[in-house]
Design a protein around this motif. Sequence first.
Motif, short mmCIF file in Angstrom:
data_model
loop_
_atom_site.label_atom_id
_atom_site.label_comp_id
_atom_site.label_asym_id
_atom_site.label_seq_id
_atom_site.Cartn_x
_atom_site.Cartn_y
_atom_site.Cartn_z
N ASN B 207 0.83 -1.21 0.00
CA ASN B 207 0.00 0.00 0.00
C ASN B 207 0.86 1.25 0.00
O ASN B 207 0.58 2.21 -0.72
N ALA B 208 1.91 1.23 0.85
CA ALA B 208 2.78 2.40 0.98
C ALA B 208 3.39 2.74 -0.38
O ALA B 208 3.50 3.90 -0.75
N LEU B 209 3.77 1.69 -1.11
CA LEU B 209 4.36 1.91 -2.43
C LEU B 209 3.29 2.41 -3.40
O LEU B 209 3.49 3.36 -4.15
N LYS B 210 2.12 1.76 -3.34
CA LYS B 210 1.04 2.09 -4.27
C LYS B 210 0.58 3.53 -4.11
O LYS B 210 0.33 4.24 -5.06
N TYR B 211 0.45 3.96 -2.85
CA TYR B 211 -0.07 5.30 -2.59
C TYR B 211 1.04 6.27 -2.21
O TYR B 211 0.78 7.35 -1.71
N GLY B 212 2.31 5.86 -2.42
CA GLY B 212 3.43 6.69 -2.03
C GLY B 212 3.62 7.86 -2.98
O GLY B 212 2.93 8.01 -3.98
N GLY B 213 4.60 8.72 -2.64
CA GLY B 213 4.86 9.90 -3.47
C GLY B 213 5.69 9.52 -4.68
O GLY B 213 5.90 8.34 -4.98
N THR B 214 6.14 10.53 -5.43
CA THR B 214 7.03 10.29 -6.56
C THR B 214 8.31 11.07 -6.33
O THR B 214 8.25 12.30 -6.32
N PRO B 215 9.46 10.44 -6.17
CA PRO B 215 9.62 8.98 -6.05
C PRO B 215 9.16 8.49 -4.69
O PRO B 215 9.22 9.23 -3.72
N PRO B 216 8.70 7.25 -4.62
CA PRO B 216 8.19 6.75 -3.34
C PRO B 216 9.31 6.54 -2.31
O PRO B 216 10.38 6.07 -2.66
N VAL B 217 9.02 6.92 -1.08
CA VAL B 217 9.94 6.67 0.03
C VAL B 217 9.15 5.85 1.06
O VAL B 217 8.11 6.30 1.53
N VAL B 218 9.62 4.66 1.36
CA VAL B 218 8.90 3.80 2.30
C VAL B 218 9.86 3.36 3.41
O VAL B 218 10.99 2.97 3.15
N ARG B 219 9.39 3.46 4.64
CA ARG B 219 10.19 3.02 5.79
C ARG B 219 9.38 2.02 6.60
O ARG B 219 8.17 2.21 6.78
N VAL B 220 10.07 0.99 7.08
CA VAL B 220 9.41 0.10 8.02
C VAL B 220 10.21 0.13 9.31
O VAL B 220 11.44 0.07 9.31
N LYS B 221 9.49 0.34 10.42
CA LYS B 221 10.17 0.46 11.71
C LYS B 221 9.50 -0.46 12.70
O LYS B 221 8.29 -0.68 12.64
N ALA B 222 10.29 -0.97 13.65
CA ALA B 222 9.70 -1.73 14.74
C ALA B 222 10.29 -1.18 16.02
O ALA B 222 11.50 -1.00 16.14
N ARG B 223 9.42 -0.84 16.96
CA ARG B 223 9.92 -0.32 18.23
C ARG B 223 8.97 -0.68 19.34
O ARG B 223 7.84 -1.13 19.10
#
Lengths: 126, 319
Positions: B207-223
Amino acid sequence: MTVAGANGVPKHRVLVVEDDESIALGLRINLEADGYEVLSAEDGEAGLAMARTERPDVVILDVMLPKLNGFQVLQTVRREGLTMPIIVLSARTGEADKVTGLELGAEDYVAKPFSLAELLARIRAA
Amino acid sequence: VPKNRQRLGYRRIVQLLVFLVVIPTVLLLLVGIVAMFVGRGSVFNLLFGVLTVSFVLVAVTGVVLVLVFLRREANLSTLQADFVSKVSHELRTPLTSIRLFVETMDRARDDAATRDKCIDALGRETERLSLLIERLLDWGRMESGRKQFELRERHVSEIVAKAIEAFGPVRDRHPELDFAADVEPNLPPVNADLGAMVDAVLNLLSNALKYGGTPPVVRVKARRIEDKVAIEVIDNGEGIPRVEHRKIFYKFYRIDDRLSRKREGSGLGLAIVKHIARVHRGVVRLESAPGKGSTFRILIPTVRVASPVVATQEGAKSA
């Protein structure tokens, strides 16, 4: 519709407005194989702009498109007095959609999944 | 057309409610009030009045509840009708390509280059079709409660790593994507069904990629957040307006207008994520505003005692 190119007779130009890459590619391969010049647009706005500036001989128009949908493009094109034949190509196969498309001034309404031979015949007839 | 018919049904029920319930209750309320004050001093009259008024209150609560449920039901069936048309479109698109390329191959018998293109496209489109069908079946199993979740003690890093691994092929197709992961070290373990959790994170990533910006920036974090672990997926998309925050988790709901198909999808992704989070006794939270990107956060409780639990649908609902 006669198709030529190499011998100086202008080729017939088809504008394909389709957001699905694969379908656009498939149409391009076949239309080019049949000697058409293919223009393509991935969304309604680009399609509308190309219909205005490039004046293609035939337009193949999807309905579910980003930015402007196919019906909006169709309506605008006709309101501006452009009269080139437009073939709507859509996965929306309900009667209401077909009626809308034809009433807005489409030459033809072809439902997806379509038969290639049939579509090409309709383009020739348009 | 069916939408209007539904609306009509809903309005009719509201009208009936007004005529059959609301008007008599209002009259009854008047009678009750009159009874309370007219027979001054009479205990019987006062009692009668109080009873009548409380009956009216009960009736009003009932009517309000019925209206709320009706409204929900009506919304859901509208969504469902839209869903059917959306899904049939999504199924038809790859099918259209497949038919198109088969016919193209048939026409281009002597052209090896075109045939190769067709074979590539056929592979891609069948993959797309099977993914969509898989998604629908998955949803069907969850909805009917036949999907079993096996909750075991798992490390969050394992979940995130598996999700990133599964996201790999998508990243390869989108070289413009700027992607990074940041997992806090020494996170406490969680009780999780590995496959389901990975699927949930993967859903958020795509989803993050699909609805991301141009160019897409996606981060996954666990805390760690208090006694919970948060797995966050952050994008730089256009953001989601406040009014949509709840609705996007409804099954079948999609932000796009019905005719202007911006992105393909079934409208089930986030509903599935929410469901999976609930099975894990967790929640999904969304932080987003227009122009600020979105953060989807899955919060699940951490465990101290290790005990494999098999959670069924019922377990999830009562949780």
